[in-house]
Design a protein around this motif. Structure first.
Motif, short mmCIF file in Angstrom:
data_model
loop_
_atom_site.label_atom_id
_atom_site.label_comp_id
_atom_site.label_asym_id
_atom_site.label_seq_id
_atom_site.Cartn_x
_atom_site.Cartn_y
_atom_site.Cartn_z
N ALA A 177 48.96 30.29 57.73
CA ALA A 177 50.21 30.80 58.29
C ALA A 177 50.46 32.21 57.76
O ALA A 177 50.28 32.48 56.56
CB ALA A 177 51.37 29.89 57.91
N ARG A 178 50.80 33.12 58.65
CA ARG A 178 51.04 34.52 58.29
C ARG A 178 49.85 35.12 57.55
O ARG A 178 50.00 36.04 56.74
CB ARG A 178 52.33 34.65 57.47
N ASP A 179 48.67 34.58 57.81
CA ASP A 179 47.41 35.12 57.29
C ASP A 179 47.31 35.07 55.77
O ASP A 179 46.48 35.77 55.17
CB ASP A 179 47.19 36.57 57.76
N THR A 180 48.10 34.24 55.13
CA THR A 180 48.13 34.17 53.66
C THR A 180 48.17 32.71 53.23
O THR A 180 49.07 31.96 53.65
CB THR A 180 49.36 34.91 53.10
N TRP A 181 47.24 32.31 52.39
CA TRP A 181 47.16 30.91 51.99
C TRP A 181 48.22 30.52 50.96
O TRP A 181 48.72 29.41 50.97
CB TRP A 181 45.77 30.60 51.43
N TYR A 182 48.54 31.43 50.04
CA TYR A 182 49.54 31.14 49.02
C TYR A 182 50.15 32.46 48.55
O TYR A 182 49.54 33.52 48.65
CB TYR A 182 48.94 30.36 47.84
N PRO A 183 51.38 32.43 48.04
CA PRO A 183 52.12 33.67 47.83
C PRO A 183 51.84 34.44 46.56
O PRO A 183 51.97 35.67 46.53
CB PRO A 183 53.58 33.19 47.84
N ASP A 184 51.47 33.75 45.50
CA ASP A 184 51.35 34.39 44.18
C ASP A 184 49.88 34.61 43.83
O ASP A 184 48.98 34.21 44.58
CB ASP A 184 52.03 33.51 43.13
N ALA A 185 49.61 35.21 42.68
CA ALA A 185 48.24 35.39 42.21
C ALA A 185 47.60 34.02 41.97
O ALA A 185 48.29 33.05 41.64
CB ALA A 185 48.22 36.21 40.93
N PHE A 186 46.28 33.94 42.09
CA PHE A 186 45.63 32.64 41.89
C PHE A 186 45.63 32.24 40.43
O PHE A 186 45.42 31.07 40.10
CB PHE A 186 44.20 32.68 42.47
N THR A 187 45.89 33.18 39.53
CA THR A 187 45.98 32.89 38.10
C THR A 187 47.41 32.58 37.66
O THR A 187 47.67 32.41 36.47
CB THR A 187 45.44 34.08 37.29
N ALA A 188 48.34 32.52 38.61
CA ALA A 188 49.71 32.12 38.29
C ALA A 188 49.78 30.60 38.13
O ALA A 188 48.87 29.87 38.57
CB ALA A 188 50.65 32.58 39.41
N PRO A 189 50.83 30.07 37.53
CA PRO A 189 50.98 28.62 37.44
C PRO A 189 50.92 27.98 38.83
O PRO A 189 51.46 28.53 39.80
CB PRO A 189 52.37 28.44 36.81
N ILE A 190 50.26 26.84 38.91
CA ILE A 190 50.07 26.16 40.19
C ILE A 190 51.39 26.03 40.96
O ILE A 190 51.44 26.22 42.18
CB ILE A 190 49.44 24.77 39.96
N GLU A 191 52.47 25.71 40.23
CA GLU A 191 53.75 25.44 40.88
C GLU A 191 54.23 26.65 41.70
O GLU A 191 54.91 26.48 42.72
CB GLU A 191 54.81 25.08 39.84
N SER A 192 53.87 27.85 41.27
CA SER A 192 54.36 29.04 41.96
C SER A 192 53.66 29.25 43.30
O SER A 192 54.10 30.06 44.12
CB SER A 192 54.17 30.29 41.09
#
Length: 212
Positions: free
Chosen positions: A57-72
């Motif tokens: 969705a919106r060409d982005t799989w997740y909003p934060d850095a991949f090294t951020a806490p999973i919850e974010s």
């Protein structure tokens, strides 16, 4: 499928399922499109391979850095993992064995692909992690178990990638070795954030091996 990516399409190309002998699942990076990533698969083209590319969705799989806490990165991360699982099931429901299903991801897609395989370990046809690694603030060998049964796993990344710390590539590859993957890891000097010719050739060889 529910979640943020639940209403997104699964792009297919290559061999029709009724004649396909193997499948390559392509997980695009941030800001990219599944359709464009499928076009990259032309470089790896093999007769008898079906290509499946889920769209974020919106060409982005997740909003934060991949090294951020999973919850974010939830619920987007879990929804993205479900999108990969749906693609795998699409292939296996069509009669393609899981040991002939390979998953390829770049950047965000590589992180998500490595997460999927590490948390659902079994014998796959292969995993190619291009400029990515396992997600979370930190990763620990003790948190992963299972058997990949010598699934070929390729990690390729620059030593100066602005988004992917070199130490996370090392830690991720070590976890896949612990999971009994047949791991190849290559760090390229000064590549930046991209895919080079050696990576393309390595992936092409992995795809060809799906049909052996």
């Amino acid at each position: 499928m529910s979640g943020p990516h639940g209403d997104q399409p699964l792009i297919t190309a290559g061999a029709p399922f009724e004649v396909a002998e193997a499948a390559l699942i392509l997980v695009h990076g941030r800001g990219a499109r599944a359709q464009n990533f499928v076009q990259i698969a032309d470089e790896f083209h093999q007769h008898g391979v079906a290509y499946l590319a889920p769209q974020a969705a919106r060409d982005t799989w997740y909003p934060d850095a991949f090294t951020a806490p999973i919850e974010s990165n939830e619920p987007e991360r879990s929804s993205g993992l479900q999108a990969i699982d749906n693609a795998v099931r699409e292939a296996t429901d069509a009669g393609i064995l899981s040991d002939r299903v390979m998953i390829l991801g770049f950047s965000q897609g590589a992180c998500l692909a490595s997460e999927y395989v590490a948390h659902t370990p079994r014998r796959y046809g292969g995993l190619a992690v291009l400029s990515g690694g396992l997600m979370d603030e930190s990763v620990d060998l003790a948190d992963y178990d299972g058997d990949l049964e010598r699934t070929p796993v390729f990690f390729g990344c620059s030593d100066d990638d602005p988004y992917i710390p070199e130490r996370r590539v090392h830690k991720s590859s070590a976890i896949f070795e612990q999971l009994n993957g047949d791991v190849t890891k290559r760090l390229y000097e000064g590549l930046g954030h991209g895919i080079n010719q050696d990576e393309r050739e390595s992936v092409s060889e992995m795809v060809a091996n799906l049909l052996k």
